[in-house]
Enzyme design. Structure first.
Site, PDB file in Angstrom:
ATOM      1  N   CYS A 130      42.353  44.930  39.300  1.00 25.61           N
ATOM      2  CA  CYS A 130      41.817  46.247  39.186  1.00 25.61           C
ATOM      3  C   CYS A 130      41.739  46.742  40.688  1.00 25.61           C
ATOM      4  O   CYS A 130      42.026  47.876  41.091  1.00 25.61           O
ATOM      5  CB  CYS A 130      40.627  46.450  38.604  1.00 25.61           C
ATOM      6  SG  CYS A 130      39.290  45.064  38.974  1.00 25.61           S
ATOM      7  N   HIS A 243      35.343  51.301  41.295  1.00 23.81           N
ATOM      8  CA  HIS A 243      35.328  50.336  42.585  1.00 23.81           C
ATOM      9  C   HIS A 243      35.600  51.245  43.631  1.00 23.81           C
ATOM     10  O   HIS A 243      36.493  52.142  43.723  1.00 23.81           O
ATOM     11  CB  HIS A 243      36.617  49.511  42.229  1.00 23.81           C
ATOM     12  CG  HIS A 243      36.577  48.272  41.212  1.00 23.81           C
ATOM     13  ND1 HIS A 243      35.556  47.918  40.341  1.00 23.81           N
ATOM     14  CD2 HIS A 243      37.544  47.400  40.902  1.00 23.81           C
ATOM     15  CE1 HIS A 243      35.603  46.974  39.775  1.00 23.81           C
ATOM     16  NE2 HIS A 243      36.848  46.525  40.053  1.00 23.81           N
TER      17      HIS A 243
END
Length: 340
Positions: A130, A243
């Protein structure tokens, strides 16, 4: 004529997002099957305006299915991916199991779409980590213009990257902070995550780095350019989804910050929000549910000859996992599995 699609791990965070995104993007599927482990057999999951009941992955016959999106972790993938692939179903795997296999393409469609032709070697395609996925989307257009020498990145990674139990731990610890006697000890994480940051994701390696940091380096080299040097410090923060990354880039030639901003504004999969005023940047809370990788705080680094700093934010369950997998499926359909 559409495709027959399997989503393995349909009851997890990423599996559910895969189903959501398949529906949102109107992926041309004639049939979608949700698979899960035996303990989740019969669990209902949403696919657009439909409700699917999960089937048992054990013994499932993949024959006749075109694409399987896997979100079940490395160990189950090791067992089931070769079965699906041998039965003629192309596996797009979200685990780390096949990412570093030279016979398996590691794909971010905005960055290295041509690599997808290599899927025929094993009938498997790997989805990147990710934190890597959003980073290379930002780096690719800049690398094309000025050739990147070195990247220094510090990540601020949401707990959802560690699964539902990690999200529950943050929630319960946060509540427990304010209720005497209801404190929750760390279980999923090595230290308390509520109101804290933890500079440790995945296991430690011999050189002192963590495996998450190694993944970012190895995957960036495989996806973008093996000559790029990258060093990372990966940190878990008390954010549920999204994120963030503080990125320092050193180029082989000078790149002006205004040109960098213009390049990124035109780049696929990128949205630039960069105003030098209060709130003129994007935070993880704002990108939840979004497809794009958002870039802010673009500025010259005066401490090196050819340097740029930027701030990069994305929904890790989407671009960092489920969205990228669906985009790979779309790319596979356009280039390799044309129907009708």
């Amino acid at each position: 004529m559409g495709y027959k699609v399997v989503v393995a791990g349909a009851t997890g965070n990423v599996g559910r997002e895969m189903l959501n995104i398949l529906a949102e993007r109107e992926f041309p599927a004639d049939e979608v099957v949700a698979l899960a482990s035996r303990r989740s057999l019969g669990t209902e999951v949403s696919y657009g305006d439909k409700t699917l009941k999960t089937k048992d992955i054990e013994g499932f016959d993949f024959t006749g299915y075109d694409i399987a999106l896997f979100a079940i972790g490395s160990e189950p993938t090791k067992k089931y991916a070769p079965i699906a692939a041998s039965q003629g179903c192309v596996v797009i795997d979200n685990s780390s199991l096949y990412r570093y296999d030279p016979q398996v393409p590691l794909i971010v469609p905005e960055v290295n779409p041509d690599a997808i032709e290599g899927y025929t070697k094993k009938n498997i395609i790997a989805n990147p980590n990710c934190s890597t996925a959003q980073l290379v989307v930002a780096l690719k257009p800049l690398h094309d213009r000025a050739k990147i020498k070195r990247v220094v990145v510090a990540t601020y990674q949401a707990v959802s990257g560690a699964g539902k139990d990690a999200m529950d731990e943050l929630w319960n610890q946060t509540k427990g902070t304010f209720v005497p006697g209801q404190e929750v000890a760390p279980s999923k994480f090595t230290k308390e995550i509520a109101f804290n940051v933890i500079p440790h994701i995945d296991v430690f390696l011999d050189d002192g780095s963590t495996k998450e940091e190694w993944k970012m380096t190895a995957e960036t080299k495989k996806i973008l350019d093996p000559k790029i040097k990258l060093t990372a410090t990966c940190v878990r923060v008390p954010v549920f989804v999204g994120h963030s990354e503080a990125v320092n880039i050193e180029f082989e030639e000078f790149l002006d910050e205004d040109e960098a901003r213009d390049i990124l504004r035109e780049a696929p999969g990128v949205l630039v929000v960069d105003k030098r005023e209060n709130g003129g940047y994007v935070t993880p809370k704002e990108v939840v549910g979004e497809y794009a990788t958002y870039i802010s705080r673009i500025r010259q680094d005066s401490t090196i000859e050819n340097g740029i700093n930027l701030w990069c934010v994305s929904d890790n369950l989407r671009k960092g996992a489920a969205l990228n997998a669906v985009q790979i499926a779309e790319l596979l359909g356009r280039r390799c599995l044309k129907k009708g």
